[in-house]
Design a protein around this motif. Structure first.
Motif, PDB file in Angstrom:
ATOM      1  N   GLY A 127      -5.994  -5.753 -13.898  1.00  0.00           N
ATOM      2  CA  GLY A 127      -5.833  -5.655 -12.455  1.00  0.00           C
ATOM      3  C   GLY A 127      -6.873  -4.776 -11.804  1.00  0.00           C
ATOM      4  N   VAL A 128      -6.648  -4.506 -10.521  1.00  0.00           N
ATOM      5  CA  VAL A 128      -7.603  -3.770  -9.702  1.00  0.00           C
ATOM      6  C   VAL A 128      -6.863  -2.722  -8.880  1.00  0.00           C
TER       7      VAL A 128
ATOM      8  N   TRP B   6       0.807  -1.215   0.000  1.00  0.00           N
ATOM      9  CA  TRP B   6       0.000   0.000   0.000  1.00  0.00           C
ATOM     10  C   TRP B   6       0.840   1.264   0.000  1.00  0.00           C
ATOM     11  N   TRP B   7       0.249   2.323  -0.546  1.00  0.00           N
ATOM     12  CA  TRP B   7       0.848   3.642  -0.620  1.00  0.00           C
ATOM     13  C   TRP B   7      -0.244   4.646  -0.257  1.00  0.00           C
ATOM     14  N   VAL B   8       0.080   5.627   0.559  1.00  0.00           N
ATOM     15  CA  VAL B   8      -0.910   6.613   0.985  1.00  0.00           C
ATOM     16  C   VAL B   8      -0.625   7.943   0.308  1.00  0.00           C
TER      17      VAL B   8
ATOM     18  N   ALA C 269       0.052  -8.080  -5.393  1.00  0.00           N
ATOM     19  CA  ALA C 269       0.180  -6.625  -5.388  1.00  0.00           C
ATOM     20  C   ALA C 269       1.351  -6.204  -6.261  1.00  0.00           C
ATOM     21  N   ASN C 270       1.197  -5.035  -6.891  1.00  0.00           N
ATOM     22  CA  ASN C 270       2.261  -4.503  -7.739  1.00  0.00           C
ATOM     23  C   ASN C 270       2.380  -3.003  -7.480  1.00  0.00           C
ATOM     24  N   PRO C 271       2.984  -2.616  -6.345  1.00  0.00           N
ATOM     25  CA  PRO C 271       3.069  -1.185  -6.008  1.00  0.00           C
ATOM     26  C   PRO C 271       3.922  -0.375  -6.969  1.00  0.00           C
TER      27      PRO C 271
ATOM     28  N   PHE D  94      -3.508  -4.537  -7.584  1.00  0.00           N
ATOM     29  CA  PHE D  94      -3.330  -5.983  -7.609  1.00  0.00           C
ATOM     30  C   PHE D  94      -3.477  -6.460  -9.053  1.00  0.00           C
ATOM     31  N   ASP D  95      -2.454  -7.110  -9.565  1.00  0.00           N
ATOM     32  CA  ASP D  95      -2.517  -7.648 -10.925  1.00  0.00           C
ATOM     33  C   ASP D  95      -3.577  -8.736 -11.014  1.00  0.00           C
ATOM     34  N   ALA D  96      -4.300  -8.743 -12.124  1.00  0.00           N
ATOM     35  CA  ALA D  96      -5.303  -9.778 -12.394  1.00  0.00           C
ATOM     36  C   ALA D  96      -5.294 -10.054 -13.886  1.00  0.00           C
ATOM     37  N   SER D  97      -5.829 -11.183 -14.262  1.00  0.00           N
ATOM     38  CA  SER D  97      -5.810 -11.565 -15.673  1.00  0.00           C
ATOM     39  C   SER D  97      -7.155 -11.363 -16.359  1.00  0.00           C
ATOM     40  N   SER D  98      -8.163 -10.890 -15.625  1.00  0.00           N
ATOM     41  CA  SER D  98      -9.478 -10.670 -16.224  1.00  0.00           C
ATOM     42  C   SER D  98     -10.299  -9.759 -15.323  1.00  0.00           C
TER      43      SER D  98
END
Length: 391
Positions: free
Chosen positions: A49-50, A8-10, A74-76, A19-23
């Protein structure tokens, strides 16, 4: 700007994670878990992603755990936040003008913020530096025709009859949107450079069911639909021009997808709100469009529009505004030398700031000055970007 756990980053008081996602369907599954934890969360679903934003960080660990349970990492490193900064000797007058243009809310720091948290924040800062010539950066804003008329900015000017200027001469093209098409099956959709539909929902379940239905329809066609979830609201967005065949390059008619989503929304009892649609982009004048455009692609991690003859660059995740480049007469030396009244501010996590600065300088940026957690850089023609690693 502070960090809140590894994921997380504020920024601007909001805890943010990607968050990486494939669909889209995978993203909807995470949105459902988030809804069980917090009914005030801001969730942006993308085909890749989301992005999750929480006003309080009490649920960050639980959201991260839910993502991991769904196999989403997660991919910050992709997190960034682009703002527009306008410098003026009379911030109060400019604030009134831009609030009417954008229909933004006044933020605690005196800036203007999109209530839906989709379009870029506008900050207006005091400056006494005289800059009388026409700016090289302006905004394009597209809103429903009724909203444009209600803004009451007076008679427009320019080649398309949509340009207005604030008290300092900063310009905006305030463009009236239109229906996406004449067919009743897509009457909930507006064309505001993007194709967009906004639906009011009455329960978290209805919201999630609508998001899931649209995600399944979009995933089946391979279309990277943007689905933004806000309390009591679902926003569907094609991305700029992506409803057009030449832009998306897929074997589909976007109107068919829009019609199927509209049918699903009405079957679930969601109510369209045509007045909420809005699109905002930034336009930079450049004598050497190719060089300036390449700089901003590198600086922002953006991608080139696939169409020949189109100068747009865009955030691959469609989370930050599109930039467009138009040719400036190279002989206009006064405008080229004058410092802009508008610049961009790029907020990034603190552990990424030095890497981003090095990338920007390597792309042709010139470091103008720096202070604690803040670096001001000029592009090859003097347009400025300020990198910040604190809110």
């Amino acid at each position: 700007m502070t960090e809140s756990g590894i994921d997380w980053w504020v920024a601007d008081g909001v805890a943010t994670a990607w968050f990486d996602a494939s669909s889209l369907i995978e993203g909807v599954a995470l949105a459902g878990r988030i809804g069980e934890l917090s009914d005030g969360s801001i969730v942006d679903l993308r085909a890749t992603g989301v992005r999750v934003r929480l006003d309080a960080d009490e649920h960050t660990a639980a959201v991260s755990a839910a993502a991991r349970a769904l196999g989403l990492a997660a991919n910050p490193a992709v997190l960034q936040h682009l703002r527009v900064v306008i410098e003026s000797a009379n911030p109060t007058a400019l604030r009134r003008f831009w609030q009417r243009v954008l229909d933004y809310a006044l933020s605690e720091d005196g800036g203007l913020a999109d209530p839906l948290r989709r379009d870029p924040v506008v900050r207006i800062r005091q400056s006494t530096e005289p800059r009388p010539l026409r700016n090289r950066i302006h905004l394009d804003v597209v809103r429903p025709a009724a909203a444009v008329e209600k803004a009451g900015l007076g008679e427009a000017f320019g080649p398309y009859g949509v340009c207005h200027a604030d008290p300092d001469g900063n310009e905006v093209d305030l463009v009236p949107g239109d229906a996406l098409g004449e067919a009743s099956g897509i009457s909930d959709w507006q064309a505001v450079f993007s194709a967009m539909a906004c639906y009011r929902t009455t329960s978290p379940k209805q919201q999630l069911d609508l998001a899931a239905a649209a995600a399944a329809l979009a995933d089946d066609t391979g279309f990277p639909l943007l689905i933004d979830l806000r309390p009591g609201l679902v926003i569907f967005d094609s991305g700029k021009d992506q409803w057009d065949d030449d832009a998306h390059g897929l074997e589909l008619d976007f109107n068919d997808l829009a019609g199927n989503i509209q049918t699903a929304a009405r079957a679930l009892g969601a109510a369209a709100d045509l007045g909420l649609t809005r699109f905002a982009q930034l336009v930079l004048d450049a004598a050497d469009v190719d060089a300036v455009r390449a700089f901003w692609v590198a600086a922002l991690g953006y991608a080139y529009d696939r169409r020949a003859g189109v100068t747009d660059i865009y955030d691959p995740r469609r989370l930050n505004p599109v930039l467009v480049f138009q040719e400036l007469d190279a002989s206009e030396m006064g405008r080229r030398r004058q410092r802009n009244r508008i610049h961009l501010e790029l907020a990034v996590p603190s552990d990424l700031a030095q890497t981003r600065l090095a990338t920007i300088v390597a792309a042709g940026g010139r470091l103008l000055d720096e202070s604690k957690e803040r670096w001001r850089v000029a592009d090859p023609e003097g347009n400025e970007i300020v990198i910040v690693s604190r809110a």
